[in-house]
Design an enzyme around this catalytic site. Structure first.
Site, PDB file in Angstrom:
ATOM      1  N   LYS A  22     -42.945  51.327  57.669  1.00 50.63           N
ATOM      2  CA  LYS A  22     -41.877  52.338  57.786  1.00 50.63           C
ATOM      3  C   LYS A  22     -42.483  53.738  57.790  1.00 50.63           C
ATOM      4  O   LYS A  22     -42.099  54.587  58.601  1.00 50.63           O
ATOM      5  CB  LYS A  22     -40.904  52.209  56.614  1.00 50.63           C
ATOM      6  CG  LYS A  22     -39.939  53.363  56.485  1.00 50.63           C
ATOM      7  CD  LYS A  22     -38.988  53.195  55.328  1.00 50.63           C
ATOM      8  CE  LYS A  22     -39.463  53.772  54.026  1.00 50.63           C
ATOM      9  NZ  LYS A  22     -39.428  55.241  53.915  1.00 50.63           N
ATOM     10  N   ASN A  23     -43.425  53.977  56.887  1.00 52.87           N
ATOM     11  CA  ASN A  23     -43.943  55.335  56.736  1.00 52.87           C
ATOM     12  C   ASN A  23     -44.899  55.745  57.857  1.00 52.87           C
ATOM     13  O   ASN A  23     -45.342  56.887  57.910  1.00 52.87           O
ATOM     14  CB  ASN A  23     -44.613  55.505  55.370  1.00 52.87           C
ATOM     15  CG  ASN A  23     -43.583  55.529  54.246  1.00 52.87           C
ATOM     16  OD1 ASN A  23     -42.375  55.544  54.507  1.00 52.87           O
ATOM     17  ND2 ASN A  23     -44.047  55.534  53.008  1.00 52.87           N
ATOM     18  N   ARG A  92     -34.568  60.966  54.253  1.00 53.54           N
ATOM     19  CA  ARG A  92     -35.417  62.085  53.835  1.00 53.54           C
ATOM     20  C   ARG A  92     -36.443  62.463  54.890  1.00 53.54           C
ATOM     21  O   ARG A  92     -36.778  63.613  55.081  1.00 53.54           O
ATOM     22  CB  ARG A  92     -36.134  61.702  52.556  1.00 53.54           C
ATOM     23  CG  ARG A  92     -36.057  62.720  51.486  1.00 53.54           C
ATOM     24  CD  ARG A  92     -36.481  62.117  50.192  1.00 53.54           C
ATOM     25  NE  ARG A  92     -35.585  61.021  49.841  1.00 53.54           N
ATOM     26  CZ  ARG A  92     -34.422  61.200  49.262  1.00 53.54           C
ATOM     27  NH1 ARG A  92     -34.012  62.405  48.945  1.00 53.54           N
ATOM     28  NH2 ARG A  92     -33.649  60.185  48.973  1.00 53.54           N
ATOM     29  N   CYS A 116     -31.116  62.454  46.789  1.00 61.55           N
ATOM     30  CA  CYS A 116     -31.946  62.967  45.696  1.00 61.55           C
ATOM     31  C   CYS A 116     -32.312  61.809  44.798  1.00 61.55           C
ATOM     32  O   CYS A 116     -32.303  61.911  43.590  1.00 61.55           O
ATOM     33  CB  CYS A 116     -31.161  64.012  44.909  1.00 61.55           C
ATOM     34  SG  CYS A 116     -32.124  64.841  43.662  1.00 61.55           S
ATOM     35  N   ARG A 121     -37.021  66.892  45.711  1.00 59.38           N
ATOM     36  CA  ARG A 121     -38.081  66.718  46.721  1.00 59.38           C
ATOM     37  C   ARG A 121     -38.109  67.977  47.582  1.00 59.38           C
ATOM     38  O   ARG A 121     -37.552  68.017  48.674  1.00 59.38           O
ATOM     39  CB  ARG A 121     -37.829  65.464  47.557  1.00 59.38           C
ATOM     40  CG  ARG A 121     -38.079  64.216  46.737  1.00 59.38           C
ATOM     41  CD  ARG A 121     -37.841  62.957  47.490  1.00 59.38           C
ATOM     42  NE  ARG A 121     -38.969  62.527  48.289  1.00 59.38           N
ATOM     43  CZ  ARG A 121     -39.016  61.345  48.892  1.00 59.38           C
ATOM     44  NH1 ARG A 121     -38.014  60.505  48.807  1.00 59.38           N
ATOM     45  NH2 ARG A 121     -40.076  60.998  49.590  1.00 59.38           N
ATOM     46  N   ASP A 305     -44.785  54.133  45.590  1.00 60.03           N
ATOM     47  CA  ASP A 305     -43.833  53.213  46.230  1.00 60.03           C
ATOM     48  C   ASP A 305     -43.983  51.778  45.741  1.00 60.03           C
ATOM     49  O   ASP A 305     -43.089  50.954  45.964  1.00 60.03           O
ATOM     50  CB  ASP A 305     -44.008  53.246  47.754  1.00 60.03           C
ATOM     51  CG  ASP A 305     -43.473  54.528  48.358  1.00 60.03           C
ATOM     52  OD1 ASP A 305     -42.847  55.319  47.641  1.00 60.03           O
ATOM     53  OD2 ASP A 305     -43.685  54.752  49.571  1.00 60.03           O
ATOM     54  N   ARG A 397     -33.113  50.228  54.373  1.00 54.41           N
ATOM     55  CA  ARG A 397     -33.817  51.410  54.883  1.00 54.41           C
ATOM     56  C   ARG A 397     -35.286  51.099  55.143  1.00 54.41           C
ATOM     57  O   ARG A 397     -35.902  51.711  56.004  1.00 54.41           O
ATOM     58  CB  ARG A 397     -33.729  52.562  53.866  1.00 54.41           C
ATOM     59  CG  ARG A 397     -32.363  53.228  53.793  1.00 54.41           C
ATOM     60  CD  ARG A 397     -32.423  54.489  52.938  1.00 54.41           C
ATOM     61  NE  ARG A 397     -33.725  55.093  53.119  1.00 54.41           N
ATOM     62  CZ  ARG A 397     -34.533  55.496  52.140  1.00 54.41           C
ATOM     63  NH1 ARG A 397     -34.152  55.388  50.902  1.00 54.41           N
ATOM     64  NH2 ARG A 397     -35.706  56.017  52.406  1.00 54.41           N
TER      65      ARG A 397
HETATM   66  C1  UD1 Z   1     -44.026  60.062  51.424  1.00 54.65           C
HETATM   67  C2  UD1 Z   1     -43.496  58.680  51.685  1.00 54.65           C
HETATM   68  C3  UD1 Z   1     -42.863  58.118  50.423  1.00 54.65           C
HETATM   69  C4  UD1 Z   1     -43.846  58.170  49.270  1.00 54.65           C
HETATM   70  C5  UD1 Z   1     -44.438  59.585  49.115  1.00 54.65           C
HETATM   71  C6  UD1 Z   1     -45.555  59.656  48.087  1.00 54.65           C
HETATM   72  C7  UD1 Z   1     -42.884  58.732  54.028  1.00 54.65           C
HETATM   73  C8  UD1 Z   1     -41.790  58.672  55.042  1.00 54.65           C
HETATM   74  N1  UD1 Z   1     -42.498  58.760  52.745  1.00 54.65           N
HETATM   75  O1  UD1 Z   1     -42.918  60.872  51.049  1.00 54.65           O
HETATM   76  O2  UD1 Z   1     -42.491  56.761  50.684  1.00 54.65           O
HETATM   77  O3  UD1 Z   1     -43.162  57.834  48.072  1.00 54.65           O
HETATM   78  O4  UD1 Z   1     -44.986  60.002  50.375  1.00 54.65           O
HETATM   79  O5  UD1 Z   1     -46.573  58.772  48.407  1.00 54.65           O
HETATM   80  O6  UD1 Z   1     -44.053  58.695  54.356  1.00 54.65           O
HETATM   81  N2  UD1 Z   1     -43.904  68.145  47.192  1.00 54.65           N
HETATM   82  C9  UD1 Z   1     -43.672  69.474  46.905  1.00 54.65           C
HETATM   83  N3  UD1 Z   1     -43.379  70.317  47.954  1.00 54.65           N
HETATM   84  C10 UD1 Z   1     -43.321  69.882  49.243  1.00 54.65           C
HETATM   85  C11 UD1 Z   1     -43.562  68.524  49.500  1.00 54.65           C
HETATM   86  C12 UD1 Z   1     -43.858  67.666  48.456  1.00 54.65           C
HETATM   87  O7  UD1 Z   1     -43.702  69.909  45.756  1.00 54.65           O
HETATM   88  O8  UD1 Z   1     -43.051  70.700  50.142  1.00 54.65           O
HETATM   89  C13 UD1 Z   1     -44.213  67.211  46.078  1.00 54.65           C
HETATM   90  C14 UD1 Z   1     -43.120  66.144  45.907  1.00 54.65           C
HETATM   91  O9  UD1 Z   1     -42.057  66.606  45.133  1.00 54.65           O
HETATM   92  C15 UD1 Z   1     -43.890  65.026  45.252  1.00 54.65           C
HETATM   93  C16 UD1 Z   1     -45.297  65.159  45.842  1.00 54.65           C
HETATM   94  O10 UD1 Z   1     -45.371  66.462  46.411  1.00 54.65           O
HETATM   95  O11 UD1 Z   1     -43.970  65.252  43.865  1.00 54.65           O
HETATM   96  C17 UD1 Z   1     -45.607  64.140  46.917  1.00 54.65           C
HETATM   97  O12 UD1 Z   1     -44.609  64.149  47.902  1.00 54.65           O
HETATM   98  P1  UD1 Z   1     -44.913  63.836  49.428  1.00 54.65           P
HETATM   99  O13 UD1 Z   1     -46.295  63.303  49.568  1.00 54.65           O
HETATM  100  O14 UD1 Z   1     -44.540  65.026  50.233  1.00 54.65           O
HETATM  101  O15 UD1 Z   1     -43.898  62.678  49.726  1.00 54.65           O
HETATM  102  P2  UD1 Z   1     -43.053  62.455  51.042  1.00 54.65           P
HETATM  103  O16 UD1 Z   1     -43.833  62.888  52.232  1.00 54.65           O
HETATM  104  O17 UD1 Z   1     -41.678  62.990  50.854  1.00 54.65           O
END
Ligand code: UD1
Length: 418
Positions: A22-23, A92, A116, A121, A305, A397
């Site tokens: 998925k990711n 998301r 959320c 996030r 995950d 999902r």
């Molecule tokens: C992706 C994965 C999700 C997985 C996550 C962490 C996809 C579609 N989703 O989510 O399944 O759980 O990686 O491995 O690939 N953060 C900030 N600011 C930002 C962005 C992120 O503070 O602008 C923080 C988040 O709150 C979190 C951390 O960074 O604590 C990691 O998030 P991130 O790696 O961005 O996760 P996703 O890309 O949303």
């Protein structure tokens, strides 16, 4: 009401080919916007989030259709650069379209991605990466408006190795003039898959899988055929299931190296695991023991995950296991449902302490999020009697057929749609 009904007690046995990740699929569908041709995503899993991506692509003017198991995206007819709120809320990952639309159209407008379920996030890193490339980003009334007709390559230093921000930065940089260097990039295998896809389109991206990704802006990009990597989290789910109930399963289609933290944990718990380029085999007698603390962290650390499904596999283990969730604030929402089944889990902030119990009892439980939902199904496989898992749209999902796959391995499980 749609639900998954599970009768506990069956061992799992047999072979399974794991769905595509998925990711990987979601950012690659967003990346298809960069192409002026036709992209074929081979053996694309039929997930709710894939349907949501398809709806966004169609809204933008792309032609999207299934041809058997393949999803075909023709972005040559793209005419819009906005995503309405209702589509943004469906998942998301919709925010990954931001970088791609900006690269293709020079402007983009969307709202904050929905829900959320795991706590806050933020997308500040995404927006700051785009600003570094020269985009003007305004946030007002819940909408994010970006203008960036003349994006310029730059050095982007990410404060955290965010997966989504790395993907957005790579996609936007493909449309920028000159070289972009992304420092402290996320190193997940799915970022390498995105790079492989973009290269097939004709983009110049290198370094994915390391902390430094380099992108040379090149336009326009051609179409291609691509099969995404196997889903390491779906694989972790099936391994954790077989570990918990006992059995002998063999998974193919996923790189065992991307699962090493999960397989190491399951080995510590008492499973026998062997693997090579083609398969991962797990044998378990179903009598697990508690393991060293499990701390989630960015790749190559233990994946957040897989936290819920590993926890589910250890609910009846002999001894105690401590989990420390470092990635998301509210990623223990499955715990209250597991308690209803008789689990012994104490929560304090980011820490969950799981003490193994001899029995779990089947009852009605509700999914709170995607992976937490899968964890409830795994608890049901081990419980006495029947467990009814409700609110399963979360599970759809990310798993194309969780109940069907587990039934294929011998579980007494059925998805009931009404
Ligand atoms: C992706 C994965 C999700 C997985 C996550 C962490 C996809 C579609 N989703 O989510 O399944 O759980 O990686 O491995 O690939 N953060 C900030 N600011 C930002 C962005 C992120 O503070 O602008 C923080 C988040 O709150 C979190 C951390 O960074 O604590 C990691 O998030 P991130 O790696 O961005 O996760 P996703 O890309 O949303």
């Amino acid at each position: 009401m749609n639900m998954i009904a599970v009768e506990g007690g069956s061992r799992l046995r047999g072979e399974l080919t794991v769905q595509s990740a998925k990711n990987s699929v979601l950012p690659i569908l967003a990346a298809a916007i960069l192409s002026s041709g036709v992209c074929v995503i081979e053996r694309c899993p039929r997930l709710e989030d894939v349907e949501a991506s398809g709806a966004i692509l169609r809204h933008l003017g792309c032609r999207v259709c299934w041809q058997g198991e393949d999803l075909v995206v023709d972005s040559s007819s793209l005419v819009r650069w906005d995503i309405p709120d209702a589509l943004m809320r469906r998942m998301r990952s919709s925010v990954i379209f931001l970088g791609a639309i900006l690269a293709r159209c020079g402007r983009a407008e969307l709202s904050y991605p929905g829900g959320c379920e795991l706590g806050p996030r933020p997308i500040d890193l995404h927006l700051s990466a785009l600003r570094t490339l020269g985009a003007q980003v305004e946030e007002c009334g819940g909408r994010v408006c970006c203008r960036g007709e003349g994006l310029r390559g730059a050095e982007i230093v990410l404060g955290l190795p965010s997966v989504g921000a790395t993907e957005n930065a790579i996609l936007a940089a493909c449309g920028a003039c000159g070289t972009t260097v992304i420092v402290n990039a996320a190193r997940e295998p799915e970022i390498i898959d995105l790079q492989d896809f973009l290269r097939k389109l004709g983009a110049e991206v290198r370094g994915a899988g390391t902390s430094t990704v380099i992108v040379e802006g090149v336009r326009p990009l051609r179409g291609c055929c691509h099969r995404c990597i196997g889903d390491r989290i779906a694989a972790a789910t099936y391994l954790a299931a077989a570990a918990a109930v006992g059995g002998d399963i063999c998974l193919s289609g996923v790189d065992y190296r991307s699962l090493s933290t999960v397989t190491t944990a399951l080995q510590q718990a008492g499973c026998r695991i062997s693997s090579d380029e083609q398969y991962i085999r797990l044998r378990s007698d179903g009598a697990l023991r508690g393991i060293c603390p499990v701390r989630t962290s960015p790749y190559p650390g233990f994946p957040t995950d897989a936290q819920a499904v590993l926890m589910a596999s250890l609910l009846r283990a002999r001894g105690t296991t401590v989990f420390v969730e470092n990635m998301f604030q509210s990623r223990y929402r499955h715990v209250s449902e597991l308690l209803r089944m008789g689990a012994d889990i104490r929560l304090e902030g980011r820490v969950a302490v799981v003490c193994g119990v001899p029995h779990l009892c089947g009852t009605a439980v509700r999914c709170t999020d995607l992976r937490g939902g899968a964890a409830l199904v795994l608890a049901g496989l081990q419980a006495d009697g029947i467990t009814q898992v409700e609110n399963i749209h979360h599970i759809r999902r990310g798993y194309s057929d969780l109940a069907g796959d587990l039934a294929h391995l011998g579980a007494r499980i059925q998805e009931i749609r009404e």
